[in-house]
Design an enzyme around this catalytic site. Structure first.
Site, PDB file in Angstrom:
ATOM      1  N   CYS A  71       0.811  -1.225   0.000  1.00 55.01           N
ATOM      2  CA  CYS A  71       0.000   0.000   0.000  1.00 55.01           C
ATOM      3  C   CYS A  71       0.843   1.275   0.000  1.00 55.01           C
ATOM      4  O   CYS A  71       0.623   2.177  -0.814  1.00 55.01           O
ATOM      5  CB  CYS A  71      -0.973  -0.015   1.180  1.00 55.01           C
ATOM      6  SG  CYS A  71      -0.214   0.037   2.814  1.00 55.01           S
ATOM      7  N   HIS A  76      -2.550   1.079   6.910  1.00 52.79           N
ATOM      8  CA  HIS A  76      -2.947   1.013   5.501  1.00 52.79           C
ATOM      9  C   HIS A  76      -3.166   2.415   4.958  1.00 52.79           C
ATOM     10  O   HIS A  76      -3.530   3.332   5.704  1.00 52.79           O
ATOM     11  CB  HIS A  76      -4.225   0.189   5.336  1.00 52.79           C
ATOM     12  CG  HIS A  76      -4.568  -0.089   3.909  1.00 52.79           C
ATOM     13  ND1 HIS A  76      -3.798  -0.898   3.100  1.00 52.79           N
ATOM     14  CD2 HIS A  76      -5.585   0.365   3.110  1.00 52.79           C
ATOM     15  CE1 HIS A  76      -4.332  -0.956   1.885  1.00 52.79           C
ATOM     16  NE2 HIS A  76      -5.411  -0.188   1.865  1.00 52.79           N
ATOM     17  N   HIS A 119      -5.903   1.812  -4.285  1.00 54.60           N
ATOM     18  CA  HIS A 119      -4.994   1.285  -3.265  1.00 54.60           C
ATOM     19  C   HIS A 119      -4.580  -0.142  -3.609  1.00 54.60           C
ATOM     20  O   HIS A 119      -5.191  -0.813  -4.452  1.00 54.60           O
ATOM     21  CB  HIS A 119      -5.622   1.354  -1.870  1.00 54.60           C
ATOM     22  CG  HIS A 119      -6.768   0.404  -1.646  1.00 54.60           C
ATOM     23  ND1 HIS A 119      -7.043  -0.148  -0.419  1.00 54.60           N
ATOM     24  CD2 HIS A 119      -7.721  -0.082  -2.488  1.00 54.60           C
ATOM     25  CE1 HIS A 119      -8.119  -0.928  -0.508  1.00 54.60           C
ATOM     26  NE2 HIS A 119      -8.538  -0.910  -1.742  1.00 54.60           N
TER      27      HIS A 119
END
Length: 393
Positions: free
Chosen positions: A305, A353, A365
């Site tokens: 990520c 994240h 993402h």
């Protein structure tokens, strides 16, 4: 879990014959044992919802461990470069030191040839410094200015070399520690992912289908929330434009002495420079859609990520740190309602994240192992999962 039917209490009569008291007690004990056995659960298998929650938790823990791995890897890389530089410097200084030692040895031999006492090579080599040796042998007073300068240079070079050797030793120890941290973080990631795979592998085909249906419902709810946010943002922007237009009209009617009209807040409307950079970053991120999530990866074939967001903003000329918990501090925090394309959306209390906002409640993402870079609602794991929104500097 299916319910279990209770056994009927046994009768004290067998085939119409009254049993003796002892036999009756024995039959009663057997019946109670049988009833207890039937009441016990058949297995301790968790529910599908519990499996889903456990798998999600393991993926999140793996992402958090991945950030630790990324940080350790970055630190190890920097330390390795420093160690290599120090060792190269030490090698060069040692070579110069040996050459200077040989030159000083020739000075001592020359003093011997001119009538001084014979040079003691062992004493020369083991002396704390050439200065000590020449003082001890009463030769310092007989050296020329050039020779004395050579002694001073040697002493200085020797001190600098010893300092560099100590620095190299300390850096090697730090590097060893960082390599241990890197290995630990890697093992943690691998363990969490292996546990998640094990849980998923134990599901039946029917359970996997039900799990997919649960995910589909979550996705639909996330998209509904994204649409709500898009409507709220559009309404806020329209209201800001109307307010600005009203103030402008008011200013025109009262003349130049009026206060200048105020524009929409800077939080809601970033400057054109940011918008241009964000457009470049988003174009890069969109080009990565479909590439696999791989923990620790920074491209070009796969990403985690923070690796994706770092690479995307690098394409726009902005350098972001490697990890999510550093990226969250690499800009200005804005409210969710004011989020603009290009902003970074961070998730969970441990900031494990991150995704890139593209507008209308959606983001690009790299989700998790087994998934691919994709567009998805920022509410993919519920509203409570959103930690903050940051506009990169």
């Amino acid at each position: 879990m299916a319910s279990h039917r209770k056994s009927r209490p046994p009768s004290t009569r067998v085939a119409g014959i009254r049993t003796p008291a002892l036999a009756t007690a024995a039959l009663t004990s057997v019946a109670l044992l049988s009833q207890s056995a039937q009441a016990a659960p058949v297995d301790d298998k968790p529910s599908l919802e519990e499996v889903e929650q456990k798998v999600d938790d393991l993926y999140r823990q793996a992402e958090s461990a991945t950030d630790n791995y990324n940080a350790a890897k970055e630190k190890t890389g920097k330390q390795r470069k420093r160690v290599d530089t120090l060792l190269e410097d030490v090698a060069q200084r040692t070579q110069k030191l040996n050459e200077a030692r040989e030159e000083l040895g020739s000075f001592a031999a020359a003093q011997y040839r001119t009538g001084a006492s014979a040079p003691d090579t062992a004493t020369f080599l083991l002396a704390d410094s050439p200065q000590d040796y020449f003082d001890q042998t009463q030769l310092m007073g007989r050296l020329t200015s050039r020779e004395k300068g050579a002694v001073d240079d040697y002493v200085t070079e020797q001190s600098a070399t010893m300092k560099k050797r100590r620095e190299a030793t300390e850096s090697l120890q730090e590097l060893t520690q960082s390599q241990g941290d890197l290995k630990t973080a890697k093992s943690t990631v691998q363990k969490k992912l292996a546990d998640a795979r094990t849980l998923l592998s134990q599901l039946t085909a029917e359970e996997k289908a039900r799990l997919a249906a649960i995910e589909e419902r979550k996705q639909q709810e996330a998209e509904r929330k994204a649409a709500e946010l898009a409507q709220q943002q559009a309404a806020a922007e329209q209201k800001a434009r109307e307010a600005a237009a009203q103030q402008q009209d008011s200013g025109s009617s009262t003349g130049s002495s009026s206060a200048s009209p105020s524009a929409p807040s800077s939080e809601a409307a970033p400057d054109a420079t940011y918008a241009t950079k964000a457009e470049k970053a988003l174009a890069f991120a969109r080009a990565q859609i479909g590439k696999p999530y791989v923990w620790g990866a920074t491209g070009p074939g796969s990403y985690d990520c923070s690796g994706l967001t770092q690479a995307a903003w690098k394409a726009a000329g902005v350098t972001l740190p490697r990890t999510t918990y550093d990226q969250v501090n690499a800009g200005t925090t804005v409210s969710l309602s004011a989020a603009q394309p290009g902003d970074l959306v961070f998730f969970y209390d441990d900031i494990s994240h991150v995704g890139m906002y593209i507008g209308n409640g959606m983001m690009i993402h790299a989700p998790k192992p087994g998934a691919y870079v994709r567009e998805e609602s920022i509410y993919y794991d519920g509203e409570s999962a959103i930690h903050s929104v940051v506009r990169p500097a």
